[in-house]
Design an enzyme around this catalytic site. Structure first.
Site, PDB file in Angstrom:
ATOM      1  CG  HIS A   1      -4.010   4.346  -1.183  1.00 57.16           C
ATOM      2  ND1 HIS A   1      -3.156   3.281  -1.121  1.00 57.16           N
ATOM      3  CD2 HIS A   1      -4.174   4.604  -2.509  1.00 57.16           C
ATOM      4  CE1 HIS A   1      -2.817   2.911  -2.350  1.00 57.16           C
ATOM      5  NE2 HIS A   1      -3.426   3.702  -3.207  1.00 57.16           N
TER       6      HIS A   1
ATOM      7  CG  ASP B   1      -1.937   1.105   1.135  1.00 58.04           C
ATOM      8  OD1 ASP B   1      -1.556   2.254   0.824  1.00 58.04           O
ATOM      9  OD2 ASP B   1      -3.132   0.822   1.331  1.00 58.04           O
ATOM     10  CG  HIS B   2       1.610   4.164  -3.278  1.00 58.42           C
ATOM     11  ND1 HIS B   2       0.393   3.814  -3.796  1.00 58.42           N
ATOM     12  CD2 HIS B   2       1.704   5.499  -3.441  1.00 58.42           C
ATOM     13  CE1 HIS B   2      -0.208   4.896  -4.256  1.00 58.42           C
ATOM     14  NE2 HIS B   2       0.560   5.943  -4.043  1.00 58.42           N
TER      15      HIS B   2
HETATM   16  C1  BG6 Z   1      -3.254   4.593  -6.835  1.00 59.92           C
HETATM   17  C2  BG6 Z   1      -4.609   4.718  -7.462  1.00 59.92           C
HETATM   18  O1  BG6 Z   1      -3.210   3.511  -5.940  1.00 59.92           O
HETATM   19  O2  BG6 Z   1      -2.944   5.784  -6.127  1.00 59.92           O
HETATM   20  C3  BG6 Z   1      -4.689   5.935  -8.367  1.00 59.92           C
HETATM   21  O3  BG6 Z   1      -4.883   3.546  -8.208  1.00 59.92           O
HETATM   22  C4  BG6 Z   1      -4.256   7.169  -7.628  1.00 59.92           C
HETATM   23  O4  BG6 Z   1      -6.000   6.111  -8.889  1.00 59.92           O
HETATM   24  C5  BG6 Z   1      -2.913   6.939  -6.945  1.00 59.92           C
HETATM   25  O5  BG6 Z   1      -4.162   8.235  -8.548  1.00 59.92           O
HETATM   26  C6  BG6 Z   1      -2.561   8.110  -6.065  1.00 59.92           C
HETATM   27  O6  BG6 Z   1      -1.270   7.949  -5.553  1.00 59.92           O
HETATM   28  P1  BG6 Z   1      -0.431   9.225  -5.146  1.00 59.92           P
HETATM   29  O7  BG6 Z   1       0.784   8.674  -4.488  1.00 59.92           O
HETATM   30  O8  BG6 Z   1      -0.144   9.976  -6.404  1.00 59.92           O
HETATM   31  O9  BG6 Z   1      -1.313  10.020  -4.218  1.00 59.92           O
END
Ligand code: BG6
Length: 513
Positions: free
Chosen positions: A259, A195-196
């Protein structure tokens, strides 16, 4: 006498990342090009990548090593955080090779095993890190291929671990099924569900803010906090063919299930017994178990707003509405925006609404959490405050991105003879305090997987609890005889008016970002 039990050297409690061969399945895809390879390159540029790491890209399209590297280089030039240096790239890219195979082809995995053995015979580490970065429909085949070739088995010469990219299932039954298949292949301790958001520096700082400072934790409960808001705004729509995937997912599945519920868990959790992966994850799971289910069409209509954008202007450019986006079904019932009121039924949070909103094609990209403290008693200055319209009270804002930092809003007397109050804020930002904003999430997460530290990865039960909560809402939207309505909002606006009304029910309003 030094009474401080902590010394600088002791403070990094993490294991050290170990060298390994990283096998990326789905290596010709966007994630590999935009995130994984640039993250490894950045780590190499910063001298943080363990020596001897090798990368094997596994994908279906036939390609030579050089063709594969050239494609990676092209994107690395555009996206890497450290500037692209030809010499460094040349050195780094020598460690990357390409392995063409169908995901269903058992022989491809045997050949992969031979290739890994050959690399190891030449001196590569015996540790193997497999990364599922392909489209999720291939996860089963890849796991089966790894099992058949015996690549999942622990060996004397090193560890084998698996990293699984999102989406981890599309609902509770599919997530359970995937958990089962993963568990047949790798033990939970060797499984890293990405989960980044957990890799973001500011998300990691939530626990430090709460548990390394006495000040906030004493106020962190329903006696002092009125409401919490988690906002994730994006100005992008469905560029780059993304509509194909997004239209099958929607805002709730794409961002909230993972997230944003992770951020909510970090804000709401109890202090963990220790900082081990399970210590932290046990507490996050408890929060998810306490989420009050939003069950049935009436409850969903009362607590959740879904919407799609119509045409409008973003960054001064005209853009089309969601249903006219590339690869989106013109009759789509997928939400590009969702807002929820979530209640947590436990002692600490009883009665405190947690509002979450996420939308595409909003005016800007920003993710933040705001903690709204209760008003001071109305007796002295609050009457005055109401009279001159200085409304914002004590709000603690955690800016996840951009302008990473934390600010605390309060009221101050405006200098001068008149008794006037004005909202002001104390602000901490990463750039001023540290001169930098921290590594990309994938850099940290790749190193953690190499170190065997799963703290910033989702555990099996965590993913399932989150899906159980989300499924009820999806069910009401898509399977009830009288589903709650789909609202709309103009692209470039802050979302539908229904989302404002959701907060108005309890006399709250969205914080303006
Ligand atoms: C991803 C989603 O997991 O996270 C995308 O699939 C989203 O739809 C993205 O745009 C957002 O990541 P970050 O790090 O740019 O906020």
């Amino acid at each position: 006498m030094d009474t401080n039990p902590f010394h600088e050297d002791d403070l990094d409690l993490r294991n050290r990342p170990e060298s390994c061969t990283l096998v990326i399945f789905g290596a010709t895809g966007d994630l590999t090009h935009r995130k994984l390879i640039p993250a490894l390159y950045n780590l190499a540029a910063a001298g943080e990548l363990p020596a001897g790491v090798r990368v094997v890209g596994f994908a279906r399209r036939p390609k030579t090593d050089d063709e594969f590297r050239a494609g990676l280089e092209e994107l690395n030039r555009k996206v890497s955080r450290h500037s692209h240096h030809d010499d460094l790239w040349r050195q780094f890219s020598r460690t990357i090779s390409y392995h063409a195979s169908e995901f269903q082809d058992a022989a491809g995995y045997d050949a992969l095993r031979q290739r890994l053995e050959a690399l190891e015979a030449e001196g590569a580490s015996g540790n193997r890190l497999f990364y599922l970065a392909s489209a999720p429909e291939y996860f089963d085949d890849i796991l089966a291929g790894l099992r058949q070739a015996g690549l999942n088995r622990p060996r004397d010469r090193g560890w084998s671990r698996i990293v699984v990219e999102k989406p981890f299932g599309t609902d509770l039954p599919s997530a359970r099924r995937l958990n089962r298949i993963v568990a047949e292949t790798f033990p939970e301790r060797d499984t890293y569900r990405i989960d980044h958001y957990l890799g973001k520096e500011t998300a990691q700082n939530i626990m430090v803010l709460r548990f390394a400072n006495a000040l906030f934790e004493l106020l962190w409960n329903n006696r002092c906090i009125e409401q919490v808001q988690i906002t994730c705004a994006e100005h992008l729509g469905m560029e780059g063919g993304r509509g194909g995937y997004y239209d099958t997912a929607g805002a709730l599945r794409d961002m909230v299930q993972n997230h944003l519920l992770q951020l909510l868990s970090l804000i709401a959790m109890e202090p963990p017994a220790d900082l081990t992966a399970d210590g932290v994850r046990d507490e996050k799971v408890k929060v998810l178990k306490c989420l009050r289910p939003i069950r049935g069409a009436a409850a969903v209509a009362e607590n959740v707003v879904r919407a799609q954008y119509t045409s409008g202007n973003v960054d001064g450019q005209p853009v089309v509405g969601y249903r006219r986006e590339d690869r989106v079904n013109p009759g789509s019932l997928t939400e590009s925006y969702v807002a929820l009121r979530i209640m947590i039924d436990n002692w600490r949070w009883e009665g405190v609404p947690f509002y979450i909103r996420m939308g595409k094609r909003l005016p800007k990209k920003a993710t933040e959490i705001s903690i709204h403290f209760k008003e001071a008693p109305r007796v002295l200055f609050n009457a005055l405050n109401a009279a001159n319209g200085a409304t914002a009270g004590n709000v603690l804002v955690i800016r996840i991105q951009p302008n990473e930092g934390i600010s605390l809003g309060m009221r101050s007397k405006l200098p001068g003879p008149a008794a006037r109050l004005q909202p002001v804020k104390m602000d901490f930002d990463y750039q001023t305090s540290f001169g930098r904003s921290g590594p990309e999430a994938y850099e940290r997460l790749l190193l953690d997987a190499m170190a065997g530290d799963a703290t910033l990865f989702a555990r099996d039960d965590e993913v399932e609890q989150a899906w159980a909560f989300i499924d009820e809402i999806e069910h009401a939207w898509h399977q009830s005889p009288e589903p709650p309505p789909m609202a709309d909002y103009q692209a470039g606006s802050w979302g539908p008016k229904e989302a404002d009304l959701l907060l108005k029910k309890l006399n709250h309003q969205w914080r303006r970002l």
